[in-house]
Write an enzyme that holds these catalytic residues in place. Sequence first.
Site: not given
Length: 418
Positions: A183, A224, A226, A258, A261, A285, A293, A295, A325
Site C-alpha cells: 500500500w 491495497e 484507496k 480495506d 477505502h 483490511h 477512513d 480507522d 487495520d
Amino acid sequence: MANERFESAKIEYENIGVDVEAAINRLMNVPVSMHCWQGDDVKGFDQDGPLTGGIQTTGNYLGKSRTPEELMADMDKAMSLIPGKKKINLHASYAIFEEGEVVDRDKIEPKHFKKWVDFAKEHNVGIDFNPTFFSHPKVKDGLTLTSPDEETRKFWIEHGKACIRIAQYFAEETGIPCVMNIWIGDGFKDVPADRMGPRQRYKDSIEKILEQPYDKSKVKICVESKVFGIGVESYTAGSAEFTLSFAASHEGCLPLMDNGHYHPTELVSDKIPALLCYYPEIALHITRGVRWDSDHVLLLDDETKEIAKEIVRCNALDRVYMALDYFDASINRISAWVVGMRSWQKALLNAMLMPNEALKKLQNESRFTELMAIQEELKTMPFGDIWKEYCRRCGVDEDITWFTKVTEYENQVLSKRN
Ligand code: RNT
Ligand code: ZN
C-alpha cells in the site's frame, strides 16, 4: 448453569438447521491477523519522524509502547483475551536493530525480524507483512513508487524486494504462508496535471518488485487500493481500478480491500462476492471508518456482520485473508485490540450460525416476504450463549471480565510509561 444456557441455545439453532458444534470448531481454525500498529500509533522502531502517507492517529492515551519488548508484551496481553486462531501483522518499520545499528529500508534483512519470529513461534501463530512506504525521509514530496525521481523510486523498489525476502523468511520459519501487502499513500492534494504518469510508474515499480524470486505458495502478495487520504484528497495513484486491474493481470497477485477505502455509501460486503467470482484468493483490511477512513476500532455493527456473512456464505473462509487495520490513540490500546478482534470473531460466529443454504433457497424461489421475516427473527436468536461457550472453549474470558485484566495491566504496566 452456563452450560444449560448453551445447550438450550444449541437446540434453538439446531431447530433452524444450524450445526453449532461445526460452527465453533470451524471458527477456532480461521486465522485472523492482528495488526501490531495499534500498539504504538503506527510509529514503528526505525525512525523518529511524524506519521505520513495521509493516515492519522488522534488521541494521546497513556501507555503507548515504545520498544519491541513493550509492544510484544502488549500484544501478548491482548492475544490472551481474544478467542480464536491468530496471526500477527507487522510493518517493515517494526524492524528490530542492534544497539547502534543503522539499516535503511532498502537494506533490511530477515535477521532484523528474528525476534518477531521468536514471538510468533512462542504463540504458535503466522506472520503477515507490509512494506512501509510512508513515515520516512526518502518519501519525496509525498511520493514513493510513483515518484518521477528515479533514485527515489529505485529506493522504494528495493524496499519492496527486501520485504518479499523477509516475507518468505516468515513463511519458512512459521510454516504458515505470509500475506505481504503493498500500500502506498502516493497522491496529490489538488487537481493533478498528469494522472496516468504516476500510475504507469506505480505499475512498473510493482512489476520490478515482483522480479524478486519468491515462492507463491509461501508469500501472497497483495495490492491495497484507496480512494483518498489526508493531504491527497484529489488523487491517489493506487485507486480501486488500478489495483484490481494490476492484481487481475499479474499471476499470483491478490487484491486487498480495506473497507475504509471507499466512498461511505459503497459496501465492501457487496464487493467480496464480486471479486470471488474472479480471484482464487483475496485479502481484506477490516476497519471502521466514521464519515471517512478514520480507522476507528472495529465494532459488531451491521456492515461488519455483513462482511463476515459474505465470506461465510460464499464458503470462502479459505480464500479470504483477514486482517484488522485501525489505530485509535484516544483509548487504552490493548482494549482497542481486544474489542476489535472479539468483534470480528463475533461477526464470523454470527455468520456461521445462520441457515445460509435455506436462506439462499428462499431467495432463489423468490419468497422474499419470508426471507425478510426470517432474517429479522434471526437477529434475536440466543447468539450470546453460543459466543460465551466459544470463548470458554478457547480458554478466554466469556464476558467483560477481560476488561478488569486490561485495567490491571494499565495500572501496573502502562501507567508507568511516559
Ligand atoms: C492506510 C492503509 C494501510 C495502513 C497500514 C498501516 O489507509 O489502510 O493499510 O493502514 O498499512
Ligand atoms: Zn489498510
